[in-house]
Design a protein around this motif. Structure first.
Motif, mmCIF file in Angstrom:
data_model
loop_
_atom_site.group_PDB
_atom_site.id
_atom_site.type_symbol
_atom_site.label_atom_id
_atom_site.label_comp_id
_atom_site.label_asym_id
_atom_site.label_seq_id
_atom_site.Cartn_x
_atom_site.Cartn_y
_atom_site.Cartn_z
ATOM 1 N N LYS A 68 4.260 3.705 -14.338
ATOM 2 C CA LYS A 68 3.332 3.694 -13.198
ATOM 3 C C LYS A 68 2.414 2.476 -13.235
ATOM 4 C CE LYS A 68 2.932 8.661 -12.118
ATOM 5 N NZ LYS A 68 1.996 9.810 -12.051
ATOM 6 N N LYS A 69 1.973 2.126 -14.423
ATOM 7 C CA LYS A 69 1.078 0.969 -14.551
ATOM 8 C C LYS A 69 1.776 -0.308 -14.108
ATOM 9 C CE LYS A 69 -1.781 0.839 -17.990
ATOM 10 N NZ LYS A 69 -2.354 0.710 -19.354
ATOM 11 N N LEU A 80 1.692 2.138 -3.490
ATOM 12 C CA LEU A 80 0.579 2.759 -4.206
ATOM 13 C C LEU A 80 0.346 4.190 -3.738
ATOM 14 C CD1 LEU A 80 -1.761 -0.349 -4.184
ATOM 15 C CD2 LEU A 80 -0.538 0.582 -6.157
ATOM 16 N N GLN A 81 0.539 4.449 -2.454
ATOM 17 C CA GLN A 81 0.403 5.813 -1.941
ATOM 18 C C GLN A 81 1.491 6.716 -2.502
ATOM 19 O OE1 GLN A 81 0.654 4.867 2.197
ATOM 20 N NE2 GLN A 81 -1.494 4.239 2.377
ATOM 21 N N ASP A 132 -7.445 -7.399 -7.480
ATOM 22 C CA ASP A 132 -6.018 -7.051 -7.516
ATOM 23 C C ASP A 132 -5.247 -7.982 -8.449
ATOM 24 O OD1 ASP A 132 -6.022 -4.802 -5.963
ATOM 25 O OD2 ASP A 132 -5.126 -5.724 -4.187
ATOM 26 N N LEU A 161 3.138 6.269 -5.271
ATOM 27 C CA LEU A 161 2.912 6.400 -6.705
ATOM 28 C C LEU A 161 1.886 7.482 -7.000
ATOM 29 C CD1 LEU A 161 3.980 4.940 -9.247
ATOM 30 C CD2 LEU A 161 1.959 3.476 -9.127
ATOM 31 N N ALA A 162 0.866 7.561 -6.167
ATOM 32 C CA ALA A 162 -0.174 8.571 -6.367
ATOM 33 C C ALA A 162 0.338 9.982 -6.143
ATOM 34 C CB ALA A 162 -1.354 8.280 -5.431
ATOM 35 N N ASP A 176 -6.795 -1.656 1.798
ATOM 36 C CA ASP A 176 -6.232 -1.048 0.594
ATOM 37 C C ASP A 176 -5.477 0.226 0.942
ATOM 38 O OD1 ASP A 176 -8.086 1.032 0.898
ATOM 39 O OD2 ASP A 176 -9.445 0.247 -0.626
ATOM 40 N N GLU A 177 -4.951 0.890 -0.078
ATOM 41 C CA GLU A 177 -4.089 2.055 0.149
ATOM 42 C C GLU A 177 -4.852 3.282 0.610
ATOM 43 O OE1 GLU A 177 -5.305 2.518 -4.198
ATOM 44 O OE2 GLU A 177 -5.054 0.949 -2.689
ATOM 45 N N ARG A 204 -0.045 -4.230 -6.494
ATOM 46 C CA ARG A 204 -1.361 -4.833 -6.249
ATOM 47 C C ARG A 204 -1.282 -6.350 -6.240
ATOM 48 N NH1 ARG A 204 -6.188 -1.584 -9.242
ATOM 49 N NH2 ARG A 204 -7.347 -3.232 -8.149
ATOM 50 N N ASN A 210 0.818 -1.216 0.000
ATOM 51 C CA ASN A 210 0.000 0.000 0.000
ATOM 52 C C ASN A 210 0.850 1.263 0.000
ATOM 53 O OD1 ASN A 210 -2.547 -1.159 -0.141
ATOM 54 N ND2 ASN A 210 -2.720 -1.408 2.083
ATOM 55 N N ALA A 261 2.226 -0.165 -10.231
ATOM 56 C CA ALA A 261 0.934 -0.394 -9.573
ATOM 57 C C ALA A 261 0.519 -1.859 -9.669
ATOM 58 C CB ALA A 261 -0.130 0.502 -10.199
#
Length: 590
Positions: free
Chosen positions: A146-147, A130-131, A202, A133-134, A175-176, A154, A127, A150
């Motif tokens: 990024k894909k 993912l955080q 996921d 990355l955002a 989840d994140e 996941r 998580n 992620a």
């Protein structure tokens, strides 16, 4: 891919700490800090978070300093499933593993909490990726990059939730976006929440978005994600959905290095350092020795106390010893086929009551050679350490043998050549090696696919897959130094169609046991098949309670509708209280 950030959580679900909390620990360090926020939110920083997430596959040193908190599952899958006894120096050594072995794990068991923490630490670190990355704005993090990040994160999050489902059953999905670790595992009516849909989502995202070829060994690719999605379907008896995926994986799948998935030529190649990350390796935890990590924490440590006495200078603690029941499962009939119903009627000869100084003749009957790649037996070569000698090779005679038996494991053990080459090192409380371990092999995929074929009625296709695995076994005899077979190996494919779906199902399930023995799968297979109580209470314990009276006698019993899952740790429940009430509901029967 081991720890690059020494950040470990110990409280329940604290590993889902948000990036803002992460910033507080790692970024807002002022002049004492090393990394700035821009450093950690760069492409390099995000990849560092991802590598850290991969590092959780073999557990958390803080959760258990002996390394028992990772996904090797020798306690939860192999010992609980009857493949192995706990062993150790004596019965009370690491006594809490006895409770797991006896289907009597209390909610206060520290091994239980270590495994829980290891799982949720893995979820939390995925998580964090993912955080990060955002929040990241580094131009090097293109949409394509990024894909991929992620999708890998996941996948890892789904993998750890899957582990939690297998061991604990009724776990919350985290989840994140979570900002509070006190997440309920029940709905408003008090019913347990089903987290399978989120796990599937996921895995599906990973399967649909991951590249086929990855740059680093050990990184998950499209086909591994698809295999785990299919496995999640299989655990829910969604056989048609799983079969459709397995068909694609078997027909088109490649390793993350771009090699067509296939079985290795020799069964034993799956368990040697020189041949790891092979064409059969679908998801393999990476290990390293001598890379500068303190106490060789990047080595394979989950079996740190599980080596026989007769190698590497001895005093290796001697846990995780193959059961007589598992050993007997490798007996074959005159046609080289498994003894599906009668395998345990006769014991493969052991040296338990034979003094080391006395002559000993190994079992002379027909055997599957996978036995001697899986289990060390007196009179048979133990890798390249020479012939396995008497009881002192396994462990010092006495209580250790009485409770753990005379056999020793092989799949997780390094060879003499690997030891001499510096690929093994003494660590505190045992030994660490550069030996990877497989969480999923292509053989596993073939046998899961065979299960699906049986359940949808394609018995001949199932037989084809099983025979593919058996043909490789036949080509894998263990040899003595003069080049002759070490035992009377007689193993052949099933020559004719199975007479019924029930017989096909039994054959496929039995093949999983002997192919994947001592790899942490057995207990989870028995549970998902719905036969754990029958096999353990009626097939395993009646004889094992006599063989290991202290360890498995005195009324040891698997309790249906309880023992399928471990209890949620008491500490996790006490930390989950909100307004005087826990947000976690204990599993039935505890």
């Amino acid at each position: 891919m081991k720890l690059i950030l020494k950040y470990t959580v110990f409280s329940f679900l604290l590993s889902i700490v948000t990036l803002s909390a992460c910033k507080q620990q790692f970024l807002d360090l002022g002049p004492q800090g090393v990394y700035s926020e821009s450093d950690l939110l760069s492409k390099k920083g995000v990849d560092g978070f991802l590598i850290d997430a991969y590092a959780t596959l073999d557990g958390s040193q803080a959760a258990n300093f002996l390394g028992f908190s990772g996904s090797y599952n020798w306690i939860w899958g192999s010992i609980a499933g009857g493949d192995a006894y706990k062993g150790g120096t004596n019965f009370t050594d690491q006594s809490e593993i006895n409770q797991v072995m006896q289907y009597a794990t209390p909610t206060t068991n520290s091994q239980l909490l270590a495994r829980w923490n290891g799982i949720f630490d893995g979820i939390g670190r995925a998580n964090i990726v993912l955080q990060a990355l955002a929040k990241a704005t580094d131009p090097a993090l293109t949409e394509a990059v990024k894909k991929q990040v992620a999708a890998e994160a996941r996948f890892l999050r789904a993998f750890h939730h899957f582990e939690g489902k297998k061991i604990f059953g009724n776990i919350p999905f985290v989840d994140e976006k979570a900002t509070d670790y006190k997440i309920q595992n029940t709905d408003a009516s008090g019913n347990y929440i089903n987290s399978w849909p989120q796990i599937e989502t996921d895995f599906k995202f990973a399967y649909e978005n991951l590249d086929e070829v990855k740059t680093g060994k050990g990184r998950v690719n499209k086909w591994t994600a698809g295999a785990y999605l299919a496995k999640a379907y299989l655990y829910q008896n969604k056989f048609a959905e799983a079969k459709a995926l397995f068909d694609q994986i078997i027909g088109q799948g490649k390793t993350s290095q771009g090699v067509k998935l296939d079985l290795t030529a020799n069964f034993g190649e799956n368990f040697r350092i020189a041949t790891q990350n092979s064409k059969e390796a679908m998801f393999e935890v990476q290990s390293a020795i001598g890379d500068g990590a303190g106490d060789n924490t990047n080595g394979f440590r989950e079996a740190i106390l599980c080596y026989p006495n007769g190698i590497a200078g001895g005093t290796n603690s001697w846990f995780y010893r193959p059961s007589q029941n598992l050993v007997n499962a490798f007996r074959t009939d005159e046609n080289g086929l498994p003894l599906l119903d009668t395998y345990n009627n006769v014991d493969v000869t052991s040296n338990e009551t034979v003094p080391d100084a006395s002559p000993f003749t190994p079992y002379a009957g027909n055997l599957d050679p996978r036995l001697d790649h899986t289990v060390g037996r007196r009179g048979i070569p133990y890798l390249d350490w020479g012939l396995m000698s008497g009881l002192a090779f396994t462990a010092p005679p006495g209580e250790s043998i009485t409770n753990g038996g005379p056999f020793t494991g092989k799949k997780h053990v390094f060879s003499s050549a690997e030891f001499s080459a510096g690929q093994v090192a003494r660590a505190s409380f045992g030994i660490a090696s550069a030996l990877n371990y497989d969480l999923m092999r292509f053989a596993d995929v073939l046998l899961m696919a065979a299960e699906c074929e049986v359940e949808v009625g394609s018995l001949e296709k199932a037989r084809e897959y099983v025979n593919r695995v058996r043909a490789r076994a036949a080509a894998s005899p263990v040899k003595t130094t003069d080049g002759t077979n070490a035992a009377k190996y007689v193993v052949n494919p099933y020559p004719t169609a199975w007479a019924s779906q029930a017989m096909a199902r039994q054959a496929v399930r039995f093949e999983r046991r002997i192919e994947l023995g001592m790899e942490g799968h057995r207990f989870f297979d028995l549970v998902r098949w719905g036969i754990a109580d029958q096999v353990i209470n009626n097939e395993y314990l009646p004889k094992e309670s006599l063989r290991r009276s202290l360890a498995l006698g005195n009324g040891v019993k698997f309790t249906k509708n309880k023992s399928e899952y471990q209890p949620i740790p008491d500490y996790a429940i006490t930390q989950s209280f909100v307004n005087g009430k826990p947000t976690l509901k204990q599993n039935p029967g505890y």
